[in-house]
Every structure is written in C-alpha cells, then in structure tokens.
Write an enzyme that holds these catalytic residues in place. Structure first.
Site, PDB file in Angstrom:
ATOM      1  N   GLN A  28       0.804  -1.215   0.000  1.00 16.22           N
ATOM      2  CA  GLN A  28       0.000   0.000   0.000  1.00 16.22           C
ATOM      3  C   GLN A  28       0.839   1.268   0.000  1.00 16.22           C
ATOM      4  O   GLN A  28       0.325   2.361  -0.281  1.00 16.22           O
ATOM      5  CB  GLN A  28      -0.941   0.008   1.199  1.00 16.22           C
ATOM      6  CG  GLN A  28      -0.226   0.150   2.542  1.00 16.22           C
ATOM      7  CD  GLN A  28      -1.137  -0.053   3.724  1.00 16.22           C
ATOM      8  OE1 GLN A  28      -1.641  -1.148   3.963  1.00 16.22           O
ATOM      9  NE2 GLN A  28      -1.367   1.015   4.490  1.00 16.22           N
ATOM     10  N   CYS A  79      -5.157   0.498   3.778  1.00 13.84           N
ATOM     11  CA  CYS A  79      -5.272  -0.924   4.128  1.00 13.84           C
ATOM     12  C   CYS A  79      -6.692  -1.427   3.929  1.00 13.84           C
ATOM     13  O   CYS A  79      -6.903  -2.575   3.536  1.00 13.84           O
ATOM     14  CB  CYS A  79      -4.802  -1.166   5.551  1.00 13.84           C
ATOM     15  SG  CYS A  79      -5.688  -0.197   6.813  1.00 13.84           S
ATOM     16  N   HIS A  90      -6.275  -1.393  11.662  1.00 10.97           N
ATOM     17  CA  HIS A  90      -5.625  -1.905  10.458  1.00 10.97           C
ATOM     18  C   HIS A  90      -6.413  -3.065   9.880  1.00 10.97           C
ATOM     19  O   HIS A  90      -6.777  -4.000  10.603  1.00 10.97           O
ATOM     20  CB  HIS A  90      -4.195  -2.355  10.799  1.00 10.97           C
ATOM     21  CG  HIS A  90      -3.387  -2.739   9.606  1.00 10.97           C
ATOM     22  ND1 HIS A  90      -3.233  -1.932   8.501  1.00 10.97           N
ATOM     23  CD2 HIS A  90      -2.665  -3.870   9.325  1.00 10.97           C
ATOM     24  CE1 HIS A  90      -2.450  -2.519   7.621  1.00 10.97           C
ATOM     25  NE2 HIS A  90      -2.111  -3.706   8.084  1.00 10.97           N
ATOM     26  N   ASN A 109      -0.985  -9.376   4.797  1.00 11.70           N
ATOM     27  CA  ASN A 109      -0.885  -7.941   5.027  1.00 11.70           C
ATOM     28  C   ASN A 109      -0.658  -7.229   3.693  1.00 11.70           C
ATOM     29  O   ASN A 109      -0.488  -7.870   2.650  1.00 11.70           O
ATOM     30  CB  ASN A 109       0.270  -7.654   6.001  1.00 11.70           C
ATOM     31  CG  ASN A 109       0.106  -6.331   6.720  1.00 11.70           C
ATOM     32  OD1 ASN A 109      -0.785  -5.536   6.403  1.00 11.70           O
ATOM     33  ND2 ASN A 109       0.961  -6.073   7.691  1.00 11.70           N
TER      34      ASN A 109
END
Length: 358
Positions: free
Chosen positions: A150, A156, A292, A313
């Site tokens: 990102q 996110c 997150h 992630n």
C-alpha cells in the site's frame, strides 16, 4: 576449500544468532557503543534504501533497536526484526500505514448486513466447529493474489476489501484476477470512505455492487494517492458483487465457519510488536483499538498443537513471513489477539452474478 569454510561459517553464524537468513541481522557487540549503533544504522539505511537521516531519525532507530532486541531475548513464539519501519516512531507508523477503523465504525453506527441476505450456511450464525476442516489455506486453491504494498497511504481498508473480492471471485468463477485498489481510492469517496485517510471494507463491497463492479488492477493501476475518479472505467473489465456481510462480533467460530468458504477481511490493532513482526505465531503485545485491515486466508495448527490464523498484510513481501503473519488462535480473550474478532466482513457473489468483459 576456502569457499566451503566460508559457507560453514555463515551457516554457523545464522544458527548462533537464531535468525532467518533473509532477515536484517546484527551482532550484539554492535549495540555496545554509539559507533557500533551508527554502523548498524548505516547498514540498515543501505539495506532499505533510506535516504533521510539525522539525529532524530538515529535516535528513533536506536530506540527501536532496544525494543526489538529486548523482545527477541524473551521466550516468545515469534521473532521481531529491524524492518522497513525501524526509523519510525510508533505514532508515525500508525499514522502513515494504518487506518482508524473504529472511527469509521462509529460514524456508521450499529452493525448489520450491508445489503441482502447472509452467505449460504450462515455468516452471522457460527457453524459446528467439529464439522469444519482442521486446516484451511486459500493460497493452495488459487484464490489469493500475491502480496501487495500500500505504500505510505492509509489504504489498508481498500487492500483488504480487494483481497476478499479477489478471493470470492476466484472461488465462484475459477479465475484469479488482480483487482484495483486505486479505483476505490479515487471513486469511493462520497462520505463512506476516505482514500489514504481510511475507510471500511464493508462500505467498499456495497460501493462495488452499486457501481457495477470493480476494475482490474491492469486497467486501473495503483498509485497510492487519491486522484480524479475515472468514471469511464466503470462497467468495463470488472468483477461484480451481490453485496457484503459483517460477521458476528467476537465469535471465533463464526470466523472459522466463514473461512471454510472464502477469505475474510479482518481488522485489528497493529500497535506494539506488530510493526516489527518477522516470523512465528504472534501472541502480542498489542491493544484492541482496531486500526488496520488485512485479509485472513486460512487457519492451521503446529505439530505441537498451537493454533493460528493465516493473515495477508499489504506492507509488501519484506514484512513478516513474506508479507504474511500467523496470529494465535483460541485465546481466552473474546475479542481475539489484537482485537481481531471485533470487525470481520465478507463480500457476497453468486454463480449467476456475471462479471463484465473478463
């Protein structure tokens, strides 16, 4: 012969230090003097191609070295490392690379279905755990795209949402397609989501449904800042949805039940040791202020019996286990490790919901 000796020495050093050969490692003697720390800082900057430097950045680096070193000295089930965030304060890292999920949840109000009915088999009703697979990993079923990055943008929420959509589309159609986070940043901005300022994946699912689909990454590539929405991309080379669903709050079995059918977007608190995670099963330290979003792609168990979640992630492959983290499963706290059971969502797509020009 000399080459063989060098290889043996290198392997021995790795075993002694107890680190992954792909990690950025250091010797304890480097921590014993300012000169040693300066040399370590310069090596770290070179490794991560960091141009910025100065007394304050060096101070932050030294502070984080102490944190990482102290953490790894303890008997934990995971290891930390001096990764790309090693010259950032905790505040700086959270401000730049996460999103205040709780803020947007409060603005939205009490949770419920986004639109439509729950996915087949439940969604808000936990299944019988004894009937669920012992382990699930959607990476092994061609339903997860490679790890993305990102960048310095609090997007996110968009990456987690897109990952979930990529997953359900692959399961329904048999076609794994990389989709566009940038289209969400540019276009999903009518008060529900706020590009690099944060947002909610559940709102992104509804946006995709309302606007006729989500474009491919190839046709609408990521740049990491909000730009003018390209309305011409709607309805072309797009993956469509029927809506989305939010899972029951603080019910672990509901997450397992949903994961048996598709990847699930989750949110958690990325504070504490989380930013420096390298490998192993993460048990904390962290809080429960969810900030997150990530993509849960499965669950499993070690030979020793420790249960874990497999989570993708969006900080690039250099973070964690090639971009992934294993989070401890089966904890006593009802909100889960780092509060991960407080907010989880899935996109809905039936076989009759056709994509456009794909």
């Amino acid at each position: 012969m000399e080459i063989n000796k060098f290889i043996l020495f290198t392997l021995s050093l790795v075993l002694i230090l107890g680190v992954n050969v792909e990690s950025f490692h250091y010797l304890e003697k480097e921590l014993e003097s300012e000169q040693g720390l300066q040399g370590l800082y310069d090596r770290w900057r070179s490794e991560h191609k960091v141009q910025a430097k100065g007394p304050e950045r060096f101070n932050v680096f030294k502070y984080n070295v102490q944190r990482v070193h102290a953490s790894n000295k303890q008997n934990k089930t995971y290891r930390s490392e001096l990764n790309q965030f090693a010259d950032l304060t905790h505040h700086e890292m959270l401000k730049t690379y996460t999103s205040n999920i709780e803020h947007y949840l409060a603005l939205k109000g009490p949770h419920g279905p986004i639109k439509g009915s729950a996915p087949s088999g439940g969604g808000s009703i936990a299944g019988d755990a004894s009937k669920l697979p012992k382990e699930v990993d959607w990476r092994n079923h061609n339903a997860v795209t490679p790890v993305k990055n990102q960048g310095q943008c609090g997007s996110c929420w968009a990456f987690a949402a897109v990952g979930a959509v990529e997953g359900i589309n692959a399961i329904v159609t048999g076609q794994l397609v990389r989709l566009s986070e940038q289209q969400l940043l540019d276009c999903d901005n009518d008060g529900r989501n706020n590009a690099c300022g944060g947002g909610l994946p559940c709102e992104a699912f509804q946006f995709i449904k309302d606007h006729g689909g989500l474009a491919t990454e190839e046709s609408y590539p990521y740049v990491g800042v909000r730009e003018t929405c390209c309305f011409a991309k709607f309805g072309h080379h797009s993956v469509t949805l029927d809506g989305g669903w939010r899972l029951t709050i603080n019910v672990e079995s509901d997450l397992m039940d949903s994961l048996a059918r598709q990847p699930v977007e989750i949110a958690l608190d990325a504070s504490g040791d989380f930013m420096f995670y390298k490998e192993g099963i993460f048990t904390g330290s962290c809080g429960t202020n969810i900030n997150h979003s990530m993509l849960c792609v499965g669950y499993g168990e070690t030979p020793e019996g420790q249960k874990y979640w497999i989570v993708k992630n969006s900080w690039g492959e250099g973070w964690g286990e090639k971009g992934y983290i294993r989070l401890v499963r089966g904890v006593e706290d009802p909100v889960g490790v780092c509060g991960m059971y407080q907010y989880a969502t899935v996109p809905m797509k039936g076989p009759e919901t056709r994509n456009i020009e794909l």
